[in-house]
Write a protein that holds these residues in place. Sequence first.
Motif, PDB file in Angstrom:
ATOM      1  N   ASP A   1     -22.835   7.250  10.678  1.00 46.71           N
ATOM      2  CA  ASP A   1     -23.784   6.274  10.170  1.00 46.71           C
ATOM      3  C   ASP A   1     -25.199   6.748  10.508  1.00 46.71           C
ATOM      4  O   ASP A   1     -25.613   6.737  11.671  1.00 46.71           O
TER       5      ASP A   1
ATOM      6  N   LEU B   1     -19.937  13.642   7.483  1.00 51.36           N
ATOM      7  CA  LEU B   1     -19.697  12.723   6.365  1.00 51.36           C
ATOM      8  C   LEU B   1     -19.309  11.328   6.845  1.00 51.36           C
ATOM      9  O   LEU B   1     -19.375  10.363   6.091  1.00 51.36           O
ATOM     10  N   LYS B   2     -18.889  11.222   8.109  1.00 46.50           N
ATOM     11  CA  LYS B   2     -18.443   9.915   8.615  1.00 46.50           C
ATOM     12  C   LYS B   2     -19.464   9.258   9.538  1.00 46.50           C
ATOM     13  O   LYS B   2     -19.200   8.207  10.115  1.00 46.50           O
TER      14      LYS B   2
ATOM     15  N   GLN C   1     -20.788  16.719  -1.271  1.00 53.65           N
ATOM     16  CA  GLN C   1     -20.647  15.461  -0.511  1.00 53.65           C
ATOM     17  C   GLN C   1     -21.830  15.240   0.429  1.00 53.65           C
ATOM     18  O   GLN C   1     -22.280  14.112   0.626  1.00 53.65           O
TER      19      GLN C   1
ATOM     20  N   GLU D   1     -27.445   8.682  -0.873  1.00 52.66           N
ATOM     21  CA  GLU D   1     -27.160   7.299  -0.483  1.00 52.66           C
ATOM     22  C   GLU D   1     -28.067   6.828   0.662  1.00 52.66           C
ATOM     23  O   GLU D   1     -28.309   5.641   0.813  1.00 52.66           O
ATOM     24  N   ASN D   2     -28.538   7.766   1.461  1.00 52.18           N
ATOM     25  CA  ASN D   2     -29.388   7.412   2.616  1.00 52.18           C
ATOM     26  C   ASN D   2     -30.853   7.775   2.396  1.00 52.18           C
ATOM     27  O   ASN D   2     -31.621   7.935   3.352  1.00 52.18           O
TER      28      ASN D   2
ATOM     29  N   LYS E   1     -24.384  12.082   0.208  1.00 57.50           N
ATOM     30  CA  LYS E   1     -24.682  11.272   1.402  1.00 57.50           C
ATOM     31  C   LYS E   1     -26.205  11.181   1.602  1.00 57.50           C
ATOM     32  O   LYS E   1     -26.736  10.124   1.952  1.00 57.50           O
TER      33      LYS E   1
END
Length: 257
Positions: A91, A88-89, A112, A119-120, A116
Amino acid sequence: MNFVNPKKRFGQNFLTNDKIAEDIVSFLSDSKTKTILEIGPGKGILTKNLIKKSNKKKKFIEIDSDCIEYLKIKFDGINDDLINKDFLKIDLNSFDKPISIIGNFPYNISSQILFKIYENKNIINEMVGMFQLEVAERICSNFGTKKYGILSVLIQAFFEVKMMKKIKPQSFYPIPNVDSAVIRINKKNDSINCNEILFKKIVKQSFGQRRKTLRNSLKIFNIPDIKKEDTIFAKRPEQLSVSDFIYLTNLVDNENI
Ligand code: SAH
């Protein structure tokens, strides 16, 4: 070290059935992918098949350092591809794109992980993932059904979704108290024809008050009365297809310019 004690806090339920592991990896289909990311390799049952399967670049992201040590011993030459971090952290732009994601995901963070991926979405072509059956059904369900919700709309707006295989609790150690399922999502060629940020806001706001009509739940957008005469506002969110949500977004958007 040949034994990793399963840790509840990391959502560890290790798959123990080799045939199923082989099937899951065989579901990866995207030929344009540059990097395959496995989330949570654990003790490496999927990893073993991934290494055999393809000569694409692969990275394995695992939060548990015990598993990392285990995998280093188990697989020769894997060290540089192991990443001991929280998915989750990370990039995702740091990898060669486009990316495919695969994993028997930790169920405590499955939503989550999906957000993610959403979002990506510009750099993710494909995902093959194991979820709790309930979550898998939510992602794949159609409008008009009880399970249809925020994740169904957001994911289906950008990806083709497919239920691949249901899996019984006995295929894991420790045995979870829920059924599981593997789904695959593949990026659609076309983007949606509306303001994407507003689209997401509207979907979230609509399902936040699932029982209300859209006329009531979308009050914060200050839609003029004349617009609200459109019959779409008399509906509840689960009655709207993805295209209906796009139509709705454009209705609301024009008024905000
Ligand atoms: N793929 C393995 C393990 C599945 S269990 C198998 O099929 O047997 C889920 C795995 O995800 C565990 O190894 C757990 O340590 C790992 N995990 C949990 N949270 C994570 C996170 N935030 N980032 C990366 N890995 C995580």
